[in-house]
Enzyme design. Structure first.
Site, PDB file in Angstrom:
ATOM      1  N   LYS A 220       0.874  -1.394   0.021  1.00 35.16           N
ATOM      2  CA  LYS A 220       0.039   0.234  -0.018  1.00 35.16           C
ATOM      3  C   LYS A 220       0.912   1.252  -0.016  1.00 35.16           C
ATOM      4  CE  LYS A 220      -3.702  -0.223  -0.375  1.00 35.16           C
ATOM      5  NZ  LYS A 220      -4.899  -0.601  -1.234  1.00 35.16           N
TER       6      LYS A 220
ATOM      7  N   SER B  82      -2.408 -11.700   4.397  1.00 35.31           N
ATOM      8  CA  SER B  82      -2.885 -11.992   2.933  1.00 35.31           C
ATOM      9  C   SER B  82      -1.991 -12.423   1.833  1.00 35.31           C
ATOM     10  CB  SER B  82      -3.348 -10.225   2.218  1.00 35.31           C
ATOM     11  OG  SER B  82      -2.233  -9.629   2.522  1.00 35.31           O
TER      12      SER B  82
HETATM   13  N1  PMP Z   1      -2.825  -7.195   1.508  1.00 37.25           N
HETATM   14  C1  PMP Z   1      -2.857  -6.294   2.482  1.00 37.25           C
HETATM   15  C2  PMP Z   1      -2.116  -6.552   3.997  1.00 37.25           C
HETATM   16  C3  PMP Z   1      -3.541  -5.036   2.423  1.00 37.25           C
HETATM   17  O1  PMP Z   1      -3.440  -4.223   3.335  1.00 37.25           O
HETATM   18  C4  PMP Z   1      -3.982  -4.834   1.203  1.00 37.25           C
HETATM   19  C5  PMP Z   1      -4.808  -3.676   0.952  1.00 37.25           C
HETATM   20  N2  PMP Z   1      -5.939  -3.082   1.633  1.00 37.25           N
HETATM   21  C6  PMP Z   1      -4.327  -5.733   0.097  1.00 37.25           C
HETATM   22  C7  PMP Z   1      -3.595  -6.997   0.544  1.00 37.25           C
HETATM   23  C8  PMP Z   1      -4.887  -5.565  -1.189  1.00 37.25           C
HETATM   24  O2  PMP Z   1      -4.721  -4.672  -1.954  1.00 37.25           O
HETATM   25  P1  PMP Z   1      -5.483  -3.928  -2.860  1.00 37.25           P
HETATM   26  O3  PMP Z   1      -6.441  -2.769  -2.142  1.00 37.25           O
HETATM   27  O4  PMP Z   1      -4.585  -3.151  -3.998  1.00 37.25           O
HETATM   28  O5  PMP Z   1      -6.630  -4.867  -3.407  1.00 37.25           O
END
Ligand code: PMP
Length: 332
Positions: free
Chosen positions: A43, A279
């Site tokens: 991010k 994630s």
């Molecule tokens: N993984 C983490 C740890 C995140 O903080 C985020 C963002 N909210 C994402 C994945 C997802 O990325 P995006 O917002 O680009 O879909």
């Protein structure tokens, strides 16, 4: 290497070949090491992309305020970018986020507003509260106040198209067969999908959805309907088609349970030495599923969004994991 400003260190992250996922799939699976960004996550790119775009459009003035609703990582990225560029930062965050993210934001000097967790349709939803807060601050201070709006602000995906996708294409010498990652705002998946497809339409793009999210159903049958119980992951999972998702070019979708995610995260610590956040576990499981669906010998890339340091309360809390029927590491 000498740099004049910490924001210059955002992006240009390495691609790491993932040993265990490659072995079990018969493909070459690579993770883009986004945890190496200066504020620690993918991010950082969104934060820089959105602020640079706002500066170009003259939506900010020195000493002005940036406001955002975030689960944490965008806020942390914004804190770094705003501090480096002399803007104040106010963050609205749902109260279910891990304590460590709140501490980081406070310690970096951002003003934090915690709100109850409400669905997007509710005016008390953190994204809507943050938008209203920006208007209120502008009225009170008379200074330009900028609402970052990462879910709807297209500067988010465009920065990923310009940087993340271009880096991945270059790092693989254009010989990439597939890309997958999960969706929070959708900025990463849309940006990378648009960028890679513009270079080669044959590159397969897959959405990897965590449990409790509606994107697997959306991309498989057109209906954004929730699948499975609420996930313990943070920053991913989406119930609606955000503006950043409208241009997303997805060929396939995979579903990953928290059980699969946790097993992968503990395994990969020992096989690959990678200490990754929640994630990333979902993304790697998705990459293995994509690899298996494409057949052996393919080159697949995914995103290693952040590291495990912020998630100790969940990932290394045996009682918490047991209460959720989730696996824990042998060494815990
Ligand atoms: N993984 C983490 C740890 C995140 O903080 C985020 C963002 N909210 C994402 C994945 C997802 O990325 P995006 O917002 O680009 O879909």
């Amino acid at each position: 290497m000498i740099t004049n400003n910490v924001t210059e260190l955002i992006g240009n992250t390495p691609l790491i070949k993932l040993k265990y996922p490659s072995e079990i799939s018969g493909c070459e699976i690579y993770g883009k090491a986004e945890f190496m960004n200066p504020a620690g996550s993918v991010k950082d790119r969104t934060a820089l992309g959105i602020i640079e775009d706002a500066e170009e459009k003259k939506l900010l003035e020195p000493g002005g305020t940036v406001v955002e609703g975030t689960f944490g990582n965008t806020g942390i990225g914004l804190a770094l970018v705003c501090n480096a560029k002399n803007y104040n930062l106010e963050i609205v965050m749902p109260n279910i986020t891990v304590q460590s993210k709140r501490d980081i934001l406070k310690n970096m000097g951002a003003k934090l507003h915690l709100v109850d967790t409400k669905p997007y349709s509710d005016p008390g939803n953190y994204q809507k509260v943050s938008k209203q807060l920006a208007k209120d601050i502008e009225k009170q201070t008379g200074k330009k106040t900028f609402w970052a709006g990462q879910f709807e602000n297209l500067a988010n995906y465009k920065f990923h198209e310009k940087t993340t996708s271009a880096e991945i294409f270059k790092q693989t010498d254009g010989k990439i067969d597939g890309f997958t990652c999960a969706i929070g705002t959708g900025g990463t998946l849309t940006g990378v999908s648009v960028g890679l497809k513009s270079k080669n339409k044959a590159i397969i793009i897959a959405c990897t959805d965590s449990q409790g999210s509606s994107m697997f159903n959306y991309f498989t049958n057109g209906k954004p309907e929730k699948k499975g119980e609420e996930s313990i992951t943070e920053g991913i999972g989406q119930a609606r088609v955000t503006k950043n998702l409208e241009n997303c070019n997805v060929d396939q979708s995979f579903f990953v349970s928290d059980q699969e995610c946790m097993e992968m995260l503990f395994k990969i610590m020992k096989t690959d030495g990678l200490f990754l956040g929640l994630s990333s576990g979902v993304n790697i499981c998705g990459a293995v599923k994509l690899a298996k669906s494409m057949g052996t010998g393919k080159k697949i890339v995914t995103i290693l969004c952040d590291d495990a340091n912020k998630y100790y309360d969940k990932m290394f809390n045996k009682e918490y994991l047991l209460s959720r029927n989730l696996p824990y590491a042998d060494w815990m």
